[in-house]
Design a protein around this motif. Structure first.
Motif, PDB file in Angstrom:
ATOM      1  N   UNK A  19       0.944  -1.187   0.132  1.00 18.88           N
ATOM      2  CA  UNK A  19      -0.115  -0.178   0.009  1.00 18.88           C
ATOM      3  C   UNK A  19       1.095   1.273   0.002  1.00 18.88           C
ATOM      4  N   UNK A  20       0.520   2.102  -0.825  1.00 23.74           N
ATOM      5  CA  UNK A  20       1.440   3.513  -0.898  1.00 23.74           C
ATOM      6  C   UNK A  20       0.565   4.662  -0.851  1.00 23.74           C
ATOM      7  N   UNK A  21       1.190   5.689  -0.484  1.00 27.00           N
ATOM      8  CA  UNK A  21       0.395   7.157  -0.608  1.00 27.00           C
ATOM      9  C   UNK A  21       0.067   7.388  -2.028  1.00 27.00           C
ATOM     10  N   UNK A  22      -0.671   8.457  -2.286  1.00 30.14           N
ATOM     11  CA  UNK A  22      -1.020   8.961  -3.601  1.00 30.14           C
ATOM     12  C   UNK A  22       0.542   9.295  -4.529  1.00 30.14           C
ATOM     13  N   UNK A  23       1.476   9.565  -3.726  1.00 29.24           N
ATOM     14  CA  UNK A  23       2.594   9.679  -4.030  1.00 29.24           C
ATOM     15  C   UNK A  23       3.643   8.773  -4.167  1.00 29.24           C
ATOM     16  N   UNK A  51      -5.337  12.791   4.574  1.00 25.52           N
ATOM     17  CA  UNK A  51      -5.350  12.458   3.009  1.00 25.52           C
ATOM     18  C   UNK A  51      -6.821  11.638   2.820  1.00 25.52           C
ATOM     19  N   UNK A  52      -6.995  10.694   3.604  1.00 28.79           N
ATOM     20  CA  UNK A  52      -8.196   9.989   3.242  1.00 28.79           C
ATOM     21  C   UNK A  52      -9.248  10.562   3.405  1.00 28.79           C
ATOM     22  N   UNK A  53      -9.409  11.263   4.456  1.00 28.95           N
ATOM     23  CA  UNK A  53     -10.615  12.116   4.929  1.00 28.95           C
ATOM     24  C   UNK A  53     -10.973  13.162   3.674  1.00 28.95           C
ATOM     25  N   UNK A  54      -9.640  13.790   3.521  1.00 31.07           N
ATOM     26  CA  UNK A  54      -9.946  14.901   2.181  1.00 31.07           C
ATOM     27  C   UNK A  54     -10.403  14.298   0.746  1.00 31.07           C
ATOM     28  N   UNK A  55      -9.809  13.075   0.722  1.00 27.56           N
ATOM     29  CA  UNK A  55     -10.325  12.465  -0.542  1.00 27.56           C
ATOM     30  C   UNK A  55     -11.750  12.075  -0.510  1.00 27.56           C
ATOM     31  N   UNK A  56     -12.004  11.408   0.678  1.00 29.56           N
ATOM     32  CA  UNK A  56     -13.573  11.033   0.799  1.00 29.56           C
ATOM     33  C   UNK A  56     -14.300  12.281   0.539  1.00 29.56           C
ATOM     34  N   UNK A  57     -13.923  13.237   1.045  1.00 27.40           N
ATOM     35  CA  UNK A  57     -14.749  14.774   0.883  1.00 27.40           C
ATOM     36  C   UNK A  57     -15.097  14.861  -0.583  1.00 27.40           C
TER      37      UNK A  57
END
Ligand code: NDP
Length: 514
Positions: A19-23, A51-57
């Motif tokens: 699993x990686x970050x989006x970077x 990052x996870x919460x911001x993406x979900x939004x």
């Protein structure tokens, strides 16, 4: 490492990818957020949590204002006939095979709407041709409710939710339709059996508008495009639809997806009707009026190919939700017509996508042409492939001295002769009844007429009687039996307990002007 993380690590499949970050950096822990002490608050440095919460939004984009609920798949258009004397389009030459994507939809419902609702169905096709994308953005009906896009926002407001009640409003629908006789043709088809197809595979697709074909001599003919289902027309009644919706709201998605997964590939016969420019000047109806069909006996449909859908998308959002159709996407040899509805759609579809998806929405893989693209649009959201494609950083404007892409005047269309002064011409003088009468008398048979009456009257609970009477007067102009049939069905429904007269808040008071 916390205990729970150790437990999780122990249960991990060793062959699973990291699993990686989006970077792209490895994520050490996707189970426990970082806290100041075991029982303490979260730390803002836990960027992966943020990052996870911001993406979900940001997982939702604006849904389409119309045609929000859709189903789609990829396929192939094969040309088996020969219309090369009418068009130079590469994708319409005998033997041509063109990769494409289709998206079907209902018009009024939101993304979560039930599939088997009575509504017109969108039938939108994007052909990835060697000369650029050709989009044919039609419906499952050959005509439309209005003929002038000036009325389109008003019409769609009547199909959407009421501002106060947040409910769909039959009053608004019938108020508008009864004041717009040009809607009779489409309303009749919508309320007939074809108003609820069993699935997208069991309905025709129509380009609906008049388009043009242009040959290598730069001569133009006018055309209508049709896709006739090879699965046969299968429709469901209101009662059958209620039954299906009671079990599943996704009846179309299930049927289309499963048919393709099971390799029962749906097919349509591709047809064109052709009208010369001189015929267009002579026909008794306006051939650029989208409330009219071209009668088959005068303009016979020619079979010229076959459309097959044979591959499901891998990711619904990236492909079906993000696909962006626009009638402005034509290729050399296929073009538009003066149809007023089409003319306005040339602007509004691409504009809707710029708002919904972003400025460079054509850089999304599903929208990217499969041929080289060279243009001078610059910067903006999602400019991942746009802008200059020559490899020459000095040619970002035109004209330039640095070998930037150039236009090709050989592809200019033949001039279109115009007639008259610039003005707002009333469209109310056109006949709105003859073709509806043909449909009612010649095409709708036996029980289908009774279901038409019942389907119409069944939507009139709560609609003020003066609106129903105004609509009945229009039906009478089509045919006295049409008016009598709907009236009789209405009277029966009025006797039933389900009928709620004038219940809609906006119509508690009859306007004084009526
Ligand atoms: P035709 O008898 O040659 O054509 C009638 C057409 O009506 C059929 O070919 C079929 O079109 C379509 N049709 C059949 N059943 C239904 C139904 N239950 N609801 C809606 N359409 C149906 O006559 P005309 O060409 O003179 O057209 C007569 C009327 O038929 C028109 O006024 C129009 O209302 C309707 N119609 C005509 C079409 C056309 O392009 N000429 C297309 C569709 C409807 P299809 O093969 O497309 O299924």
């Amino acid at each position: 490492m916390s205990n729970s993380s150790q437990d999780n690590a122990a249960s991990l499949n060793k062959n699973a990818p990291q699993l990686t970050t989006s970077a792209g950096a490895p994520v050490p822990n996707n189970q426990d957020s970082m806290t100041a002490g075991e029982k303490g608050p979260l730390l803002v440095q836990d960027y992966q949590l943020l990052e996870k919460l911001a993406h979900q939004n940001r997982e939702r984009i604006p849904e389409r204002t119309v045609h929000a609920k859709g189903w789609g798949a990829y396929g192939t258009l094969k040309i088996t006939g020969d219309i090369s004397k009418y068009t130079k389009a590469a994708c319409l030459q005998p033997g041509a095979e063109t990769h494409m994507i289709a998206r079907f939809s209902t018009v009024a419902g939101e993304q979560g709407a039930a599939d088997h609702e009575r509504d017109v169905r969108g039938f939108a096709l994007k052909f990835y041709t060697p000369e650029g994308n050709w989009d044919l953005v039609g419906n499952n009906t050959p005509v439309f409710f209005i003929r002038d896009a000036y009325k389109f926002p008003d019409f769609i407001h009547t199909q959407k939710r009421h501002p106060k009640t947040n409910l769909r409003s039959p009053t608004a629908m019938w108020d508008f339709w009864s004041l717009s006789p040009e809607s009779l043709h489409q309303v009749t088809i919508l309320m007939s059996d074809r108003g609820i197809p069993l699935s997208p595979m069991h309905m025709n697709g129509y380009g609906s508008h008049t388009f043009s074909l242009i040959n290598d001599q730069n001569e133009r003919v006018w055309v209508k495009f049709h896709f006739k289902t090879q699965q046969g027309h299968k429709t469901v009644t209101n009662a059958e639809a209620e039954d299906i919706i009671g079990k599943t709201r996704e009846g179309y998605q299930e049927r289309l997806f499963n048919a393709i997964e099971d390799k029962r590939f749906p097919k349509w016969t591709f047809q064109v009707q052709i009208m010369t420019e001189s015929q267009a000047n002579a026909v008794e109806f306006n051939p650029f009026d989208v409330t009219k069909v071209w009668p088959h006996d005068e303009f016979p449909p020619h079979d010229i190919g076959e459309l097959e859908l044979n591959r499901n998308p891998e990711n619904y959002f990236a492909e079906i939700e993000s696909v962006a159709f626009s009638p402005s996407n034509t290729v050399p040899g296929i073009s538009h017509s003066p149809d007023k509805m089409l003319q306005a759609r040339l602007f509004s579809y691409a504009d809707a996508h710029r708002y919904r998806l972003g400025t460079h929405y054509e850089s999304l893989p599903v929208n990217q042409p499969k041929c080289p693209v060279h243009h001078y649009h610059k910067d903006g959201e999602m400019n991942t492939y746009g802008g200059i494609k020559t490899g020459n950083p000095n040619a970002y404007y035109e004209p330039n001295s640095f070998n930037g892409p150039q236009d090709n005047h050989d592809l200019e269309e033949p001039a279109l002769a115009l007639d008259g002064d610039a003005a707002r011409y009333s469209h109310k003088k056109y006949d709105d009844f003859k073709q509806v009468r043909d449909l009612f008398v010649k095409v709708l048979k036996g029980d289908e007429k009774q279901r038409l009456y019942d389907n119409i009257a069944g939507t009139w609970a709560g609609v003020p009687e003066f609106i129903c009477e105004r609509q009945l007067a229009l039906f009478k102009q089509v045919h006295p039996d049409y008016e009598a049939g709907v009236r009789e069905s209405w009277e029966k429904i009025k006797q039933s307990n389900e009928y709620v007269p004038n219940s809609h808040p906006v119509t508690e008071k009859t306007p004084e002007t009526v």
